[in-house]
Design a protein around this motif. Structure first.
Motif, PDB file in Angstrom:
ATOM      1  N   ALA A  45       0.833  -1.204   0.000  1.00  0.00           N
ATOM      2  CA  ALA A  45       0.000   0.000   0.000  1.00  0.00           C
ATOM      3  C   ALA A  45       0.872   1.260   0.000  1.00  0.00           C
ATOM      4  O   ALA A  45       2.075   1.214   0.271  1.00  0.00           O
ATOM      5  CB  ALA A  45      -0.920   0.003   1.222  1.00  0.00           C
ATOM      6  N   HIS A  46       0.253   2.372  -0.289  1.00  0.00           N
ATOM      7  CA  HIS A  46       0.934   3.658  -0.297  1.00  0.00           C
ATOM      8  C   HIS A  46       1.413   3.991   1.113  1.00  0.00           C
ATOM      9  O   HIS A  46       0.839   3.563   2.111  1.00  0.00           O
ATOM     10  CB  HIS A  46      -0.037   4.738  -0.805  1.00  0.00           C
ATOM     11  CG  HIS A  46       0.614   6.060  -1.058  1.00  0.00           C
ATOM     12  ND1 HIS A  46       0.774   6.986  -0.065  1.00  0.00           N
ATOM     13  CD2 HIS A  46       1.159   6.593  -2.183  1.00  0.00           C
ATOM     14  CE1 HIS A  46       1.386   8.048  -0.558  1.00  0.00           C
ATOM     15  NE2 HIS A  46       1.625   7.833  -1.850  1.00  0.00           N
ATOM     16  N   VAL A  97      -2.586   2.992   8.886  1.00  0.00           N
ATOM     17  CA  VAL A  97      -2.912   1.682   9.453  1.00  0.00           C
ATOM     18  C   VAL A  97      -2.128   1.454  10.742  1.00  0.00           C
ATOM     19  O   VAL A  97      -2.677   0.997  11.751  1.00  0.00           O
ATOM     20  CB  VAL A  97      -2.638   0.557   8.427  1.00  0.00           C
ATOM     21  CG1 VAL A  97      -2.641  -0.812   9.089  1.00  0.00           C
ATOM     22  CG2 VAL A  97      -3.660   0.609   7.307  1.00  0.00           C
ATOM     23  N   PHE A  98      -0.844   1.793  10.748  1.00  0.00           N
ATOM     24  CA  PHE A  98      -0.044   1.563  11.948  1.00  0.00           C
ATOM     25  C   PHE A  98      -0.380   2.541  13.069  1.00  0.00           C
ATOM     26  O   PHE A  98      -0.337   2.176  14.238  1.00  0.00           O
ATOM     27  CB  PHE A  98       1.447   1.553  11.622  1.00  0.00           C
ATOM     28  CG  PHE A  98       1.892   0.211  11.134  1.00  0.00           C
ATOM     29  CD1 PHE A  98       2.169  -0.804  12.030  1.00  0.00           C
ATOM     30  CD2 PHE A  98       1.981  -0.058   9.781  1.00  0.00           C
ATOM     31  CE1 PHE A  98       2.542  -2.052  11.590  1.00  0.00           C
ATOM     32  CE2 PHE A  98       2.360  -1.302   9.324  1.00  0.00           C
ATOM     33  CZ  PHE A  98       2.639  -2.310  10.239  1.00  0.00           C
TER      34      PHE A  98
END
Length: 111
Positions: free
Chosen positions: A49-50, A57-58
């Protein structure tokens, strides 16, 4: 045998008022032990992913995911420990901490 059961009941009565701290210590320690594995699994999901998506997300995982796990698991652990009888609480807590220590030591050798 009465001395032994009295000792277990006494030790359990010392632990019972501090179940929230015991549960928090257990949950936090398990998250520290297995957090790297969780992060690695999430990384494998978002690897392609970008950068902004991976970062989001993290941030969500660390800020909300681990926080939510902590918030929901601590009351669950407290309920489980409260269900232990007056003679079983102290041995159960001691055995759980020994097992968590063993897991931490085992996980540290894996590198």
């Amino acid at each position: 045998m009465s001395v032994f059961t009295d000792l277990l009941a006494y030790l359990s009565s010392l632990i019972r008022p501090h179940l929230a701290f015991v549960a928090a210590a257990l949950v936090a320690t398990l998250l520290v032990i297995y957090g790297n594995n969780i992060n690695r699994a999430v990384w494998n999901l978002v690897r392609g992913a970008h950068f902004i998506v991976r970062t989001a997300v993290f941030v969500a995982l660390c800020a909300f995911g681990y926080g939510a796990l902590t918030v929901f698991l601590i009351p669950f652990v407290i309920r489980m420990l409260r269900s232990a009888g007056p003679y079983w609480l102290a041995p159960i807590v001691i055995i759980i901490f020994i097992l968590v220590g063993w897991l931490a030591e085992k996980n540290s050798r894996r590198g």
